[in-house]
Design an enzyme around this catalytic site. Sequence first.
Site, PDB file in Angstrom:
ATOM      1  N   GLY A  19       0.862  -1.193   0.000  1.00  0.00           N
ATOM      2  CA  GLY A  19       0.000   0.000   0.000  1.00  0.00           C
ATOM      3  C   GLY A  19       0.888   1.229   0.000  1.00  0.00           C
ATOM      4  O   GLY A  19       1.347   1.662   1.056  1.00  0.00           O
ATOM      5  N   ALA A  20       1.167   1.770  -1.195  1.00  0.00           N
ATOM      6  CA  ALA A  20       2.119   2.889  -1.286  1.00  0.00           C
ATOM      7  C   ALA A  20       1.402   4.236  -1.309  1.00  0.00           C
ATOM      8  O   ALA A  20       1.753   5.132  -2.062  1.00  0.00           O
ATOM      9  CB  ALA A  20       3.008   2.716  -2.512  1.00  0.00           C
ATOM     10  N   GLY A  21       0.384   4.363  -0.459  1.00  0.00           N
ATOM     11  CA  GLY A  21      -0.247   5.674  -0.248  1.00  0.00           C
ATOM     12  C   GLY A  21       0.622   6.488   0.705  1.00  0.00           C
ATOM     13  O   GLY A  21       1.779   6.123   0.979  1.00  0.00           O
ATOM     14  N   GLY A  62       1.761   4.496   3.897  1.00  0.00           N
ATOM     15  CA  GLY A  62       2.711   3.440   3.519  1.00  0.00           C
ATOM     16  C   GLY A  62       4.075   4.023   3.188  1.00  0.00           C
ATOM     17  O   GLY A  62       5.111   3.512   3.636  1.00  0.00           O
ATOM     18  N   ASN A 112      -7.621   3.153   7.982  1.00  0.00           N
ATOM     19  CA  ASN A 112      -8.878   3.682   8.521  1.00  0.00           C
ATOM     20  C   ASN A 112      -9.934   2.589   8.469  1.00  0.00           C
ATOM     21  O   ASN A 112      -9.795   1.614   7.747  1.00  0.00           O
ATOM     22  CB  ASN A 112      -9.393   4.836   7.643  1.00  0.00           C
ATOM     23  CG  ASN A 112      -8.762   6.175   8.016  1.00  0.00           C
ATOM     24  OD1 ASN A 112      -8.200   6.343   9.097  1.00  0.00           O
ATOM     25  ND2 ASN A 112      -8.868   7.132   7.110  1.00  0.00           N
ATOM     26  N   LYS A 141     -11.086   6.045  16.614  1.00  0.00           N
ATOM     27  CA  LYS A 141     -10.723   6.619  15.307  1.00  0.00           C
ATOM     28  C   LYS A 141     -11.914   6.510  14.354  1.00  0.00           C
ATOM     29  O   LYS A 141     -12.232   7.449  13.608  1.00  0.00           O
ATOM     30  CB  LYS A 141      -9.502   5.863  14.773  1.00  0.00           C
ATOM     31  CG  LYS A 141      -9.037   6.268  13.390  1.00  0.00           C
ATOM     32  CD  LYS A 141      -7.917   7.286  13.414  1.00  0.00           C
ATOM     33  CE  LYS A 141      -7.775   8.064  12.136  1.00  0.00           C
ATOM     34  NZ  LYS A 141      -6.796   7.676  11.217  1.00  0.00           N
ATOM     35  N   ASN A 175     -13.739   9.567  12.449  1.00  0.00           N
ATOM     36  CA  ASN A 175     -13.800   9.544  10.981  1.00  0.00           C
ATOM     37  C   ASN A 175     -15.249   9.541  10.475  1.00  0.00           C
ATOM     38  O   ASN A 175     -15.557  10.179   9.463  1.00  0.00           O
ATOM     39  CB  ASN A 175     -13.089   8.305  10.414  1.00  0.00           C
ATOM     40  CG  ASN A 175     -11.581   8.434  10.413  1.00  0.00           C
ATOM     41  OD1 ASN A 175     -10.873   7.472  10.600  1.00  0.00           O
ATOM     42  ND2 ASN A 175     -11.075   9.637  10.211  1.00  0.00           N
ATOM     43  N   ASN A 205     -15.311  12.696   8.127  1.00  0.00           N
ATOM     44  CA  ASN A 205     -15.070  12.383   6.712  1.00  0.00           C
ATOM     45  C   ASN A 205     -16.280  12.618   5.808  1.00  0.00           C
ATOM     46  O   ASN A 205     -16.184  13.388   4.841  1.00  0.00           O
ATOM     47  CB  ASN A 205     -14.514  10.967   6.573  1.00  0.00           C
ATOM     48  CG  ASN A 205     -13.118  10.848   7.169  1.00  0.00           C
ATOM     49  OD1 ASN A 205     -12.722  11.664   8.001  1.00  0.00           O
ATOM     50  ND2 ASN A 205     -12.367   9.854   6.766  1.00  0.00           N
ATOM     51  N   GLU A 223     -13.926   5.236   1.530  1.00  0.00           N
ATOM     52  CA  GLU A 223     -13.939   4.196   2.574  1.00  0.00           C
ATOM     53  C   GLU A 223     -15.259   4.183   3.343  1.00  0.00           C
ATOM     54  O   GLU A 223     -15.328   3.629   4.433  1.00  0.00           O
ATOM     55  CB  GLU A 223     -12.757   4.418   3.526  1.00  0.00           C
ATOM     56  CG  GLU A 223     -11.422   4.190   2.850  1.00  0.00           C
ATOM     57  CD  GLU A 223     -10.245   4.352   3.794  1.00  0.00           C
ATOM     58  OE1 GLU A 223      -9.523   3.371   4.014  1.00  0.00           O
ATOM     59  OE2 GLU A 223     -10.036   5.467   4.305  1.00  0.00           O
TER      60      GLU A 223
HETATM   61  O1  PAF Z   1      -9.320  10.495   7.275  1.00  0.00           O
HETATM   62  C1  PAF Z   1      -8.832  11.611   7.584  1.00  0.00           C
HETATM   63  O2  PAF Z   1      -8.736  12.538   6.802  1.00  0.00           O
HETATM   64  C2  PAF Z   1      -8.317  11.794   9.005  1.00  0.00           C
HETATM   65  O3  PAF Z   1      -8.368  10.563   9.664  1.00  0.00           O
HETATM   66  C3  PAF Z   1      -9.038  12.874   9.832  1.00  0.00           C
HETATM   67  C4  PAF Z   1      -8.879  12.614  11.296  1.00  0.00           C
HETATM   68  C5  PAF Z   1     -10.498  12.975   9.500  1.00  0.00           C
HETATM   69  C6  PAF Z   1      -8.357  14.202   9.654  1.00  0.00           C
HETATM   70  O4  PAF Z   1      -8.363  14.706   8.371  1.00  0.00           O
END
Ligand code: PAF
Length: 304
Positions: free
Chosen positions: A7-9, A12, A104, A186, A190, A194, A269
């Site tokens: 995973g070269a994001g 990574g 994530n 987390k 998110n 997000n 995601e």
């Molecule tokens: O997915 C993301 O962008 C990050 O986990 C977060 C915490 C929302 C900050 O930008």
Amino acid sequence: MQWHILGAGAIGCLWAHCLIKAKQDVRIILRNEAHLHTYKATSGLHYTDMDARKSHSFPQAELPNDAAPITRLFITTKAFSTQDAIDSIRHRLVDNAHIVLLQNGMGQHEQVCNQLPHCHVWGASSTDGAYLTSPFHVTRAGKGETIIGLLSQYNRLSDFPLLLPEKMDDLTVHLTQNISLHLWRKLAINAAINPLTALLDCRNGALSSVPAYRQKVSIICKEIEAIAESLHQPLFEDSLEKHVFSVAELTANNFSSMHQDVTHKRKTEIDYINGFIQAQSALKGLDTPFNKQLITSIQAKLHS
Ligand code: PAF
């Protein structure tokens, strides 16, 4: 110590670069010849730190179908690519291999533990901020920490510190006995930041500074807290929304990863973040209408 990274994001590349700097033997697994070609043409990894200092490393790169065995692997793909990632290197995993899922979302962890009972599977949650400016060029946006804990019921926690270098420039790593708490925390943050930033087309900070957006944060947080409570899953000692506002303020100038995915019309995601929450609420027979609306709106936005 040899590490493979799949995973070269941004995350990574960040880990590959920092492990190389800590004198580890790092191999990046790239998905195909074209990606390998780009990597070679780019001459490896280019890292820009928070003070705009640049450094460079050139970990060896491999393709998934290489024959060399894998003993320690970081999976840093998007959550929805986990299954393909595992399938592509399964034949190379030795018994007792250590696999760290640094991603994530939730849902993929259980899947990997069930499929690889002969491996030690670890979960990791990171607050590090990093983004790619182009393939293999990673820029550090924020210095956070990574918490790692065992997921599979297979090993003693004490075995892991021996595997990671004691000192790694630019990375702070802690071990926990309770990784599920950190993954949930987390996930909950998110699940609020997000989709809302992606749908409202705003930077993270606006969720805290715009009153109408704050109200939306409150609604989704209450739904997530209700699900967590029904599962007897602790989140924070104080309210979730307080933590969401705090992360939004700390990362005020960032566009969330889902905002970036939606902007670039890439797969998001959402299924492993709000979709995971939705699946849990269905199991418990609870109604989470706002969460459901966020999922539908993100899907609609991608297809518009
Ligand atoms: O997915 C993301 O962008 C990050 O986990 C977060 C915490 C929302 C900050 O930008």
